[in-house]
Scaffold this active site. Sequence first.
Site, mmCIF file in Angstrom:
data_model
loop_
_atom_site.group_PDB
_atom_site.id
_atom_site.type_symbol
_atom_site.label_atom_id
_atom_site.label_comp_id
_atom_site.label_asym_id
_atom_site.label_seq_id
_atom_site.Cartn_x
_atom_site.Cartn_y
_atom_site.Cartn_z
ATOM 1 N N GLY A 305 -55.914 12.578 -65.443
ATOM 2 C CA GLY A 305 -56.391 11.348 -64.833
ATOM 3 C C GLY A 305 -57.861 11.443 -64.465
ATOM 4 O O GLY A 305 -58.661 12.079 -65.158
ATOM 5 N N SER A 306 -58.218 10.831 -63.323
ATOM 6 C CA SER A 306 -59.640 10.621 -63.006
ATOM 7 C C SER A 306 -60.426 11.878 -62.675
ATOM 8 O O SER A 306 -61.663 11.829 -62.675
ATOM 9 C CB SER A 306 -59.760 9.628 -61.846
ATOM 10 O OG SER A 306 -59.322 8.345 -62.249
ATOM 11 N N THR A 307 -59.782 12.997 -62.407
ATOM 12 C CA THR A 307 -60.554 14.230 -62.211
ATOM 13 C C THR A 307 -61.297 14.597 -63.497
ATOM 14 O O THR A 307 -62.323 15.269 -63.458
ATOM 15 C CB THR A 307 -59.657 15.410 -61.775
ATOM 16 O OG1 THR A 307 -58.520 15.480 -62.634
ATOM 17 C CG2 THR A 307 -59.205 15.256 -60.326
ATOM 18 N N PHE A 308 -60.777 14.124 -64.635
ATOM 19 C CA PHE A 308 -61.427 14.427 -65.915
ATOM 20 C C PHE A 308 -62.704 13.609 -66.097
ATOM 21 O O PHE A 308 -63.511 13.907 -66.973
ATOM 22 C CB PHE A 308 -60.468 14.174 -67.077
ATOM 23 C CG PHE A 308 -60.884 14.855 -68.351
ATOM 24 C CD1 PHE A 308 -60.683 16.204 -68.533
ATOM 25 C CD2 PHE A 308 -61.489 14.137 -69.376
ATOM 26 C CE1 PHE A 308 -61.073 16.842 -69.705
ATOM 27 C CE2 PHE A 308 -61.881 14.762 -70.552
ATOM 28 C CZ PHE A 308 -61.679 16.121 -70.712
ATOM 29 N N LYS A 309 -62.899 12.602 -65.258
ATOM 30 C CA LYS A 309 -64.143 11.829 -65.325
ATOM 31 C C LYS A 309 -65.354 12.714 -65.012
ATOM 32 O O LYS A 309 -66.481 12.365 -65.375
ATOM 33 C CB LYS A 309 -64.072 10.651 -64.364
ATOM 34 C CG LYS A 309 -63.102 9.560 -64.811
ATOM 35 C CD LYS A 309 -62.924 8.479 -63.746
ATOM 36 C CE LYS A 309 -61.921 7.427 -64.212
ATOM 37 N NZ LYS A 309 -61.587 6.461 -63.148
#
Length: 586
Positions: A305-309
């Site tokens: 999810g958004s940690t990969f941003k």
Amino acid sequence: MQKTKPFHRRKVVVIFCACAAAVVLLGARLAYLMIVRSEYYADLAQDLHEREREIKAARGRILDRNGTVLADNRTVCTVSVIHSQITEPERVIEVLSKELSLDEETVRKRVEKVSSIERVGKNVDKEIGDRIRNYNLDGVKVDEDYRRYYPYGSMASKVLGFTGGDNQGIIGLEVEYDDVLAGIPGKILTLTDARGVELEDTGESRLEPVAGNDLVISLDYNIQQYAEQAAKKVMEQKQADSVSILLMNPSNGEIYAMTNMPEFDLNEPYTLISGAEMQMDSEEAQEALNQMWRNGCINDTYEPGSTFKIITAAAGLEAGVVSLDDQFSCPGFKIVEDRRIRCHKTSGHGAETFLQAAQNSCNPVFIEVGLRLGVDQYFSYFEQFGLQDKTGIDLPGEAATIMHQKENVGQVELATIAFGQSFQITPIQLAATVSSIINGGTRVTPHFGLSVRGNDGALLQVFQYEQGGRILSEETSETMQYVLEQVVDGGSGKNAYIEGYRIGGKTATSETLPRSANKYISSFLGFAPADDPKVLGICIINNPQGVYYGGTIAAPVIRELFENILPYLGIEKMAVSEETQQIAGQ
């Protein structure tokens, strides 16, 4: 008659020559056996009259970075019987059945079995072994042995691992460093007669075992305790399936703590946490044990999810396709080819800069950055950042990233990858990659092993780990420190904020497959101090009940941990001005 004499004479001569030849051959054979092969047959004869019993070597201890013993040994006993020496079989059966808590039929089979030596019990408590020895029963041998002992029970169970009956590692560090920890077994040799009865007055000859060496690891007992307490607390509060927490030094890859709750008792590793093994067949029970032993931080992948941003932002800034001041507009969705991909804020964020988009964790903006990079350039950064390879952590069974084949990635796939969906990664890979992004731009190898010490404490070896190449510029690394600090200071990660400390981080909430199951993974990755990271932590909560947003339930876990860990590591608070306090209070 006289005509036959020469014939008889010839016959006698032939017989004599044959006998002479046989004597010569026999003599030559005897000489060969007595001179050339004498050592071989002497050894063979010796073997026939020797009985050998193995003495286990003490396994090396596992110590935390401060010398706290995490894995040790306890003295136990192995009880054996020698059939040819037993003079009171019924008495032996009675005593061993009682003392070893075994049924009489089992003991009888072993006592009556005709063999050189038969083991009846192993890993027997020393107290029981001493009692059996004091009966002075002919044909009963009690040898002292070692059993692995874990002073803190379930602490770091999936990291430390455990050993089998042969004292060899099964999982975790116990198997990874088996060559360091395992000693060299010794032997007890006893002389016997042809019937296998020990000869009196000959005694026993012993080859003493060599103890294994101690392994010093980077894990910190106190930090591990903090992590396990935090994981257990949030798991119970949110009735989650499991919780994983990882804490490491982002500058050198040393791991301070790793927990995968629920942990299991290392001293009883074959007892299921649920206690349900009695209701399972052998295959089901073994599968349940395999699942219980799995280290989620290493062995399992998940959709980040958004940690990969963080990766998308770093690649975009490094490639120059975006800057912090670039202007975007978020209407609550972005259309990519024929797909309408929504933002978590369905009403949209409106006009925002890239920095604000990072604070807001805005999907459409990160999709746009991914599309600007394009498939080829994005995948080149995957390779540059080390995401295509395993981290090389010193634990067995590390899983690899599950990513689309580049040739199969279109615009829609690229869009979903950019905000952390449609692929899977291990927690350790995410932690190692982000560490490399925020530590100045150098790839690190996450690890536990620090050094090897002898039984006397002498330093024998210091482990060296490959320092990877530069994965991005120092300038981009500093920019990412700043961006992620702003996420915590006033963005989606504000629940990780600690007054007096500069905290950077990123929240995430991802949905597991199949999407129809409505199960979520909530996570937060944080580090401190933001401008000079000394510790990085990640908390992953699997299938929490009720509120499931990472910023709401995972970020506070890292905040609470950092409140304990940062002072413990000697990281002092900054002086906070009145102006800063007023801003924080707004």
